[in-house]
Design a protein around this motif. Structure first.
Motif, PDB file in Angstrom:
ATOM      1  N   HIS A  25       0.861  -1.174   0.000  1.00 19.75           N
ATOM      2  CA  HIS A  25       0.000   0.000   0.000  1.00 19.75           C
ATOM      3  C   HIS A  25       0.894   1.218   0.000  1.00 19.75           C
ATOM      4  O   HIS A  25       1.941   1.219   0.655  1.00 19.75           O
ATOM      5  CB  HIS A  25      -0.898   0.002   1.242  1.00 19.75           C
ATOM      6  CG  HIS A  25      -2.037   0.981   1.171  1.00 19.75           C
ATOM      7  ND1 HIS A  25      -1.873   2.323   1.423  1.00 19.75           N
ATOM      8  CD2 HIS A  25      -3.349   0.809   0.895  1.00 19.75           C
ATOM      9  CE1 HIS A  25      -3.043   2.937   1.302  1.00 19.75           C
ATOM     10  NE2 HIS A  25      -3.954   2.042   0.989  1.00 19.75           N
ATOM     11  N   GLY A 439      -7.612   2.505  11.502  1.00 18.73           N
ATOM     12  CA  GLY A 439      -6.577   1.515  11.281  1.00 18.73           C
ATOM     13  C   GLY A 439      -5.243   2.154  11.000  1.00 18.73           C
ATOM     14  O   GLY A 439      -5.098   3.387  11.026  1.00 18.73           O
ATOM     15  N   MET A 441      -3.638   2.133   8.113  1.00 16.34           N
ATOM     16  CA  MET A 441      -3.575   2.731   6.775  1.00 16.34           C
ATOM     17  C   MET A 441      -4.807   3.530   6.393  1.00 16.34           C
ATOM     18  O   MET A 441      -4.773   4.275   5.423  1.00 16.34           O
ATOM     19  CB  MET A 441      -3.327   1.628   5.742  1.00 16.34           C
ATOM     20  CG  MET A 441      -1.950   1.020   5.821  1.00 16.34           C
ATOM     21  SD  MET A 441      -1.680  -0.347   4.669  1.00 16.34           S
ATOM     22  CE  MET A 441      -2.479  -1.685   5.531  1.00 16.34           C
ATOM     23  N   ILE A 458     -14.248   4.143   3.011  1.00 19.66           N
ATOM     24  CA  ILE A 458     -12.855   4.165   3.430  1.00 19.66           C
ATOM     25  C   ILE A 458     -12.384   5.614   3.384  1.00 19.66           C
ATOM     26  O   ILE A 458     -12.495   6.278   2.349  1.00 19.66           O
ATOM     27  CB  ILE A 458     -11.978   3.289   2.522  1.00 19.66           C
ATOM     28  CG1 ILE A 458     -12.446   1.835   2.591  1.00 19.66           C
ATOM     29  CG2 ILE A 458     -10.512   3.392   2.910  1.00 19.66           C
ATOM     30  CD1 ILE A 458     -11.718   0.911   1.637  1.00 19.66           C
ATOM     31  N   LEU A 518      -7.192  -4.160   4.128  1.00 20.93           N
ATOM     32  CA  LEU A 518      -7.481  -3.464   5.378  1.00 20.93           C
ATOM     33  C   LEU A 518      -8.266  -4.356   6.334  1.00 20.93           C
ATOM     34  O   LEU A 518      -9.416  -4.711   6.046  1.00 20.93           O
ATOM     35  CB  LEU A 518      -8.277  -2.183   5.104  1.00 20.93           C
ATOM     36  CG  LEU A 518      -7.629  -1.165   4.157  1.00 20.93           C
ATOM     37  CD1 LEU A 518      -8.567  -0.003   3.905  1.00 20.93           C
ATOM     38  CD2 LEU A 518      -6.302  -0.678   4.721  1.00 20.93           C
ATOM     39  N   GLU A 520      -9.735  -3.496   8.916  1.00 18.81           N
ATOM     40  CA  GLU A 520     -10.923  -2.763   9.345  1.00 18.81           C
ATOM     41  C   GLU A 520     -12.088  -2.972   8.384  1.00 18.81           C
ATOM     42  O   GLU A 520     -13.253  -2.956   8.790  1.00 18.81           O
ATOM     43  CB  GLU A 520     -10.617  -1.266   9.459  1.00 18.81           C
ATOM     44  CG  GLU A 520      -9.577  -0.918  10.504  1.00 18.81           C
ATOM     45  CD  GLU A 520      -8.162  -1.262  10.091  1.00 18.81           C
ATOM     46  OE1 GLU A 520      -7.315  -1.490  10.971  1.00 18.81           O
ATOM     47  OE2 GLU A 520      -7.893  -1.299   8.862  1.00 18.81           O
TER      48      GLU A 520
END
Length: 846
Positions: A25, A439, A441, A458, A518, A520
């Motif tokens: 990422h 989170g 990221m 997101i 992710l 999350e």
């Protein structure tokens, strides 16, 4: 020094994108590269700074460092790819978070160390050169400001010109040339320094330790502030490659200005401990003001866009405005404070190399400490208030006896108790927050509107679907799955709400693996199980927290079907999922006869970027096709289909697969009732795709075309999605022999060709339709166009079914219109009994 700074930050921009290919990422890559960058700078300044200080030939040291940077940059051009492959294998398909972050930070650090260590030694070397030349104004601040201004040019030059035009490797080569030129210029312009005798270093005095401690902690806090603010602003900005470049540029400009201002101011004033206390107090207050500005970031962005218009320049300008407010005052004071502390250290016998090394060594700890641990644990608000408070605590005891220190302390305390969290969640009227998670990221939220429709987002900007989009989400799973005659195992790259992969897992004969970056998002997807009326997890659905690129390279598992989500191409890091290299890696994971589908959000893509993606796809799947997920004009989604064997489809086997479906909700419920609906989704064959791609540049790991072109439509769309879809369809075509054996059944082949023509006609007709709650008004718009579509292809159910439903809705209120419509339907499609049965019932009514 400016040229050296340009090359240094040019390298950083290149390395960030190159390392993102194996780190998973771009935000993870930013953290890892920043940590590696500062860690290398620190080691170079600490280990080589002392030797440079004692040397009588600092020019030679400077030239050698520049040449070492160039040499290691050249080595990286050949080593980066095999190193990435080695780290991917070492990381594994599903690493634990601790193992993944350990490899990310340590691997990046050692990979870049020779170059970053050489960079760390260049600034002490030049500082020593000016000292030996007996310049009238020997100033650490001047060197720091000059180097940092060059770094700003490196960031902007690499992002807006070099990388888009030349690619990553050639941009790195330009930086190498600059390194060599800097070395040559130093040896040519400053030859007199080579013969000057070394000056004995001054032993450190008693007061050195407190100054070094302040240098270390301020370095840690300064980069920590940058990491957390960038994280927060990613929820307000578009989070593209341009976003990060502008945020970094503003941060660097601020520190350079602070150093330059201190340089001019210090010439007329004597540096004292009291000045240090005042700067720390000012920096704490500036950080609190910058933090406070983040709560107004959305409103400021909207205001700037309203004043400047909707162009891409205006959108980037809005992001610059956000960065100026959040970074401007704090970074100016940071630059002045670093210069002051370095000068204070020099006054007590601490060399500049040691000062720089201590400062940057602590700065290297900031990305893992603040980005990976503290931000998810305390939240951005808590971390930013902690940073401001820490600056205050660095002051001397005497600082707390002045009211100047108590003001920021009182502001920090007030914000801690009264200010809301720094979480950006757009709520519809009457809506509620179902869940929110910070989170490492990204921040992930689930929001429900007044009608109970839940949506997953997101960073508040990127919507990943919701409970109301099951039809389209399910079709994105069923179309590629049904195009395989007998799939047993499928892989989905990207989870989102889980509706797409969950729809595939409803097939009792199919095992489904899902890779989601992710954690999350995985947690949030549980709120969408109600779409399937299933309170528990599906045993056939296996969700893994892993990076898609890494998984397809590291996993040994073969799949019959691989489906890649329609990732927002403009978002940071997403463009790497549309490269030739990634498509090639996916092909290695396909079993014999396997099918790969790459979905593309046409509502988030301009046609030029789409051409590059198609070019990349057909480089790996030259016999591929394009399909449409649905007939939506507002959110059109295009799929690129490739087969591992490059073969065509067998309509009879697909017909059998449809008939044998044992899904609780049959494919017909999603508009896939027969092979016409299935193969009718094809909008382009291999020849049309090749023509469409034309001479467009392929998106590769080295030339990331998508990352730099896709933001255009995100910042300032020049057309509506429906217009882009119509433009696309006008350039694409398909012939039966490109999809299946056209000679096997000429009559059926003719019907299929008619279906494709009807689909195009149907979509073009929908362009002029305006939504209305009145059935009569809608019927007046669509009656004749849809009947015309059915005359082209009586098999085209998307035109037949809406008219049938409208006729049913008009039976009680307008029987004559209903009768007329049903009569017309029986004439254009006499083989379907629904309209004839409804007409018979209507006629028999008293």
């Amino acid at each position: 020094m400016m040229a050296s700074g340009f090359a240094g930050l040019g390298y950083q921009m290149v390395w960030t994108q190159q390392c993102a290919l194996w780190l998973g990422h771009e935000s993870a890559s930013v953290l890892a590269v920043v940590a590696a960058f500062f860690g290398g700078l620190a080691l170079g300044a600490l280990l080589m700074g002392l030797r440079i200080e004692r040397s009588g030939h600092p020019v030679r040291w400077y030239a050698a460092c520049e040449l070492l940077m160039a040499a290691w940059g050249l080595v990286l051009m050949f080593v980066m790819s095999p190193f990435s492959a080695w780290v991917l294998d070492l990381t594994g398909a599903q690493p634990s978070p601790m193992w993944q972050w350990t490899l990310a930070f340590s691997g990046t650090f050692f990979l870049l160390l020779p170059a970053t260590a050489a960079m760390g030694a260049t600034l002490p070397a030049m500082e020593r050169v000016t000292a030996q030349m007996r310049l009238e104004q020997r100033s650490i601040a001047a060197h720091y400001a000059s180097n940092t201004f060059g770094a700003v040019l490196g960031v902007l030059g690499a992002t807006f010109w070099l990388v888009p035009e030349l690619g990553l490797a050639r941009t790195a080569f330009v930086c190498m040339v600059i390194n060599v030129l800097c070395a040559g210029a130093a040896l040519t312009v400053l030859p007199q320094c080579a013969e000057v005798l070394s000056i004995a270093s001054v032993p450190a005095m008693r007061g050195a330790r407190p100054v070094l401690m302040r240098l270390a902690i301020t370095g840690l806090l300064g980069i920590g502030y940058e990491v957390v603010v960038v994280r927060v602003l990613s929820q307000v900005t578009e989070d593209t490659v341009y976003t990060f470049a502008m945020l970094l540029a503003v941060y660097l400009v601020g520190t350079a200005l602070g150093a330059a201002v201190y340089q001019r101011w210090s010439a007329r004033h004597v540096a004292t401990a009291r000045l240090g206390d005042r700067l720390l107090c000012a920096l704490a207050m500036a950080c609190l003001l910058g933090t406070a500005s983040l709560w107004a970031a959305e409103h400021l962005r909207a205001l700037v866009m309203q004043v400047w218009g909707g162009s891409m320049a205006a959108a980037i300008g809005a992001e610059v405005a956000l960065a100026l407010v959040a970074f401007g005052p704090p970074t100016v004071v940071m630059g002045a404070l670093f210069s002051h502390l370095s000068a204070s250290a020099s006054a007590v016998g601490v060399s500049f190399g040691r000062s720089l090394g201590v400062n940057t060594l602590a700065a290297a700890l900031a990305p893992p400490l603040f980005g990976v641990f503290l931000a998810p644990m305390l939240g951005p608000k808590g971390v930013l208030l902690l940073i401001a408070s820490a600056y205050l605590l660095l002051g001397t005891r005497g600082a707390w006896s002045t009211p100047l220190t108590w003001v920021p302390a009182a502001v920090a305390l007030t914000m801690a108790f009264l200010a809301p969290p720094l979480a950006f969640i757009t709520l519809p009227e009457g809506g509620q927050i179902v869940s929110y998670s910070e989170g490492v990221m990204a921040a992930v939220s689930v929001v429900e509107d007044a009608d109970g429709v839940a949506r997953l987002r997101i960073n508040n900007r990127q919507q990943e679907g919701g409970t109301s989009t099951r039809l389209v989400d399910a079709r994105q799973a069923l179309l590629p799955v049904l195009l395989h005659p007998a799939p047993r195992r499928a892989l989905f790259l990207g989870l989102g709400t889980g509706v797409t992969s969950g729809s595939a897992a409803e097939d009792p004969t199919l095992q489904v693996d899902v890779v989601e970056l992710l954690p999350e998002v995985i947690e949030a997807s549980r709120h969408f199980r109600r779409v399937f009326d299933d309170p528990g997890p599906n045993p056939r659905l296996h969700v893994m927290a892993a990076d898609a690129r890494r998984y397809v390279r590291a996993s040994p598992q073969a799949y019959d079907v691989i489906v890649s989500d329609n990732f927002q191409p403009a978002r940071s890091g997403s463009g790497a999922l549309y490269t030739v290299e990634h498509f090639r890696a996916v092909r290695t994971r396909l079993a014999e006869g396997g099918v790969f589908c790459q979905w593309l959000p046409l509502h988030q893509l301009d046609v030029a970027t789409l051409r590059s993606i198609v070019q990349s796809f057909i480089a790996v799947y030259p016999g591929g096709w394009a399909i449409l997920a649905s007939n939506s004009l507002e959110t059109p989604v295009v799929g690129l289909i490739g087969r591992a064997d490059g073969g065509r489809f067998d309509p009879e086997r697909l017909r059998q697969h449809l008939a044998a479906s044992r899904m609780p909700t049959p494919p017909a419920a999603f508009g896939l009732e027969d092979e016409f609906a299935l193969l009718g989704s094809v909008i382009a064959g291999p020849k049309a795709l090749a023509r469409f791609a034309g001479q467009a540049l392929a998106n590769t790991d080295d030339l990331p075309v998508v990352a730099y072109s896709a933001p255009r439509v995100t910042y300032a769309p020049e057309s509506l999605p429906r217009d882009r879809l119509i433009t696309l369809l006008s350039e694409l075509s398909v012939t039966p022999d490109e999809v299946f054996d056209a000679a096997a059944d000429p009559a059926w082949t003719g019907r299929m060709a008619a279906y494709w023509s009807a689909r195009k006609q149907f979509i073009e007709a929908g362009r002029a339709v305006r939504s209305s709650s009145s059935v009569q008004e809608m019927l007046s718009q669509v009656r004749d166009p849809l009947l015309s579509v059915l005359r082209t292809s009586p098999d085209f159910r998307p035109a037949y079914d809406p008219l049938l439903r409208m006729a049913g809705a008009l039976v009680d209120s307008d029987a004559d219109s209903a009768r007329s419509l049903l009569t017309a339907l029986t004439q254009v499609q006499p083989m379907r009994p629904e309209a004839a049965r409804a007409l018979s019932l209507l006629t028999s009514r008293p």
